[in-house]
Design an enzyme around this catalytic site. Sequence first.
Site, short mmCIF file in Angstrom:
data_model
loop_
_atom_site.label_atom_id
_atom_site.label_comp_id
_atom_site.label_asym_id
_atom_site.label_seq_id
_atom_site.Cartn_x
_atom_site.Cartn_y
_atom_site.Cartn_z
N ARG A 290 1.70 -18.26 -21.44
CA ARG A 290 2.93 -19.03 -21.53
C ARG A 290 2.60 -20.40 -22.12
O ARG A 290 2.08 -21.28 -21.44
CB ARG A 290 3.53 -19.19 -20.13
CG ARG A 290 4.94 -19.76 -20.10
CD ARG A 290 5.29 -20.19 -18.68
NE ARG A 290 4.67 -21.46 -18.36
CZ ARG A 290 4.18 -21.79 -17.16
NH1 ARG A 290 4.20 -20.93 -16.18
NH2 ARG A 290 3.66 -22.98 -16.96
N HIS A 294 7.15 -23.39 -17.40
CA HIS A 294 7.74 -22.25 -16.71
C HIS A 294 9.25 -22.21 -16.96
O HIS A 294 9.81 -21.18 -17.31
CB HIS A 294 7.45 -22.35 -15.21
CG HIS A 294 8.14 -21.31 -14.39
ND1 HIS A 294 7.82 -19.98 -14.44
CD2 HIS A 294 9.17 -21.43 -13.51
CE1 HIS A 294 8.61 -19.31 -13.62
NE2 HIS A 294 9.43 -20.16 -13.05
N TYR A 303 -0.68 -29.37 -14.03
CA TYR A 303 -1.55 -28.39 -13.39
C TYR A 303 -2.43 -27.59 -14.34
O TYR A 303 -3.20 -26.75 -13.90
CB TYR A 303 -0.70 -27.41 -12.54
CG TYR A 303 0.41 -26.69 -13.29
CD1 TYR A 303 0.14 -25.57 -14.07
CD2 TYR A 303 1.73 -27.14 -13.19
CE1 TYR A 303 1.16 -24.91 -14.74
CE2 TYR A 303 2.75 -26.48 -13.85
CZ TYR A 303 2.47 -25.36 -14.62
OH TYR A 303 3.47 -24.72 -15.29
#
Length: 398
Positions: A290, A294, A303
């Site tokens: 990805r 998100h 992160y």
Amino acid sequence: MTVESTAARKPRRSAGDKAGATGTARTTRTTAKSAEPELVQLLTPEGKRVKNSRNAEYAKYAADVTPEDLRGLYRDMVLTRRFDAEATALQRQGELGLWASLLGQEAAQIGSGRALRDDDYVFPTYREHGVAWCRGVDPANLLGMFRGVNNGGWDPNSNNFHLYTIVIGSQTLHATGYAMGVAKDGADSAVIAYFGDGASSQGDVAESFTFSAVYNAPVVFFCQNNQWAISEPTEKQTRVPLYQRAQGYGFPGVRVDGNDVLACLAVTKWALERARNGEGPTLVEAYTYRMGAHTTSDDPTKYRADEEREAWEAKDPILRLRRHLEASNHTDEGFFAELEAESEALGRRVREAVRAMPDPDHFAIFENVYADGHALVDEERAQFAAYQASFVDEDGGK
């Protein structure tokens, strides 16, 4: 040929790992084993065809792909990415409430989507914009729900493409039940359920695996492993590659290069053929990444490292197929120029369609709770009506 994993992350050691050397060694071995996963790959990141015995079983399912087909797959991925970028921009401009981008996952979705027959049935999550494109769903219709003007936006039976599912993992149960029904009806169509690596940790997915195996349901479980379940990395969810989970339920699993549209097409065709032939379910793990957030409410810089994304950008699915087309002389600059113009036209059309969407009836929400009405809903409707009536404009009118 293998695809390297995300940038080499050192596994976080659990309390059990810190307790003794044996636990630490076990964690290290597991991580090392999954660092360079073996998978089915027909196109390298450089766009070269892969030919080896391990891929032979699946390569035959792409043997009849013509240069025209390849150009079609490339067009699908480019237009899907353009639509996705427009939707992200619209959300940033306040036109959509939320958007889940598929950036980087175009090959997994277009490859699997083009493997389907018209009579197959699709159960998506909320990110399968490329599959929706393959099923003929108007891109603008995907945005109604994210703008808050409808509860879905299309008739699922018109395209055999179910409404988007926000509840994580529940669509795999829907797909399994539908596939069991298909088998009882004696049809030779197949069902495919899409979900992500995070959803693979849900109990609903485990239950669907159990039922589909026991009832030999004609369903393909297509897991897009994009490495991150929001901010949770895959190695914090499983000790083995996701496709190996199928072994415990008694059906086959295969890992495919999710950035290789040709491999995704071939492997999905193989799995669908198994389903139609009465051989039961299959788990396909599309190993991809990805490249965006998100959703538009997420900030992935908090992160994961920039180096990780850069490593995967080198394996971009669209660039990979373009390199193959150019090296094989299957197209010319005129094709790319025309596609660029078509891409921009799609962006404009979607943008205009979204801004022209009428506001929904404020009271429609009360009509979709109970089939025969309910006293409590009537009371809530009346309260909401009174609340709406309490607003006045600057001139004192309602």
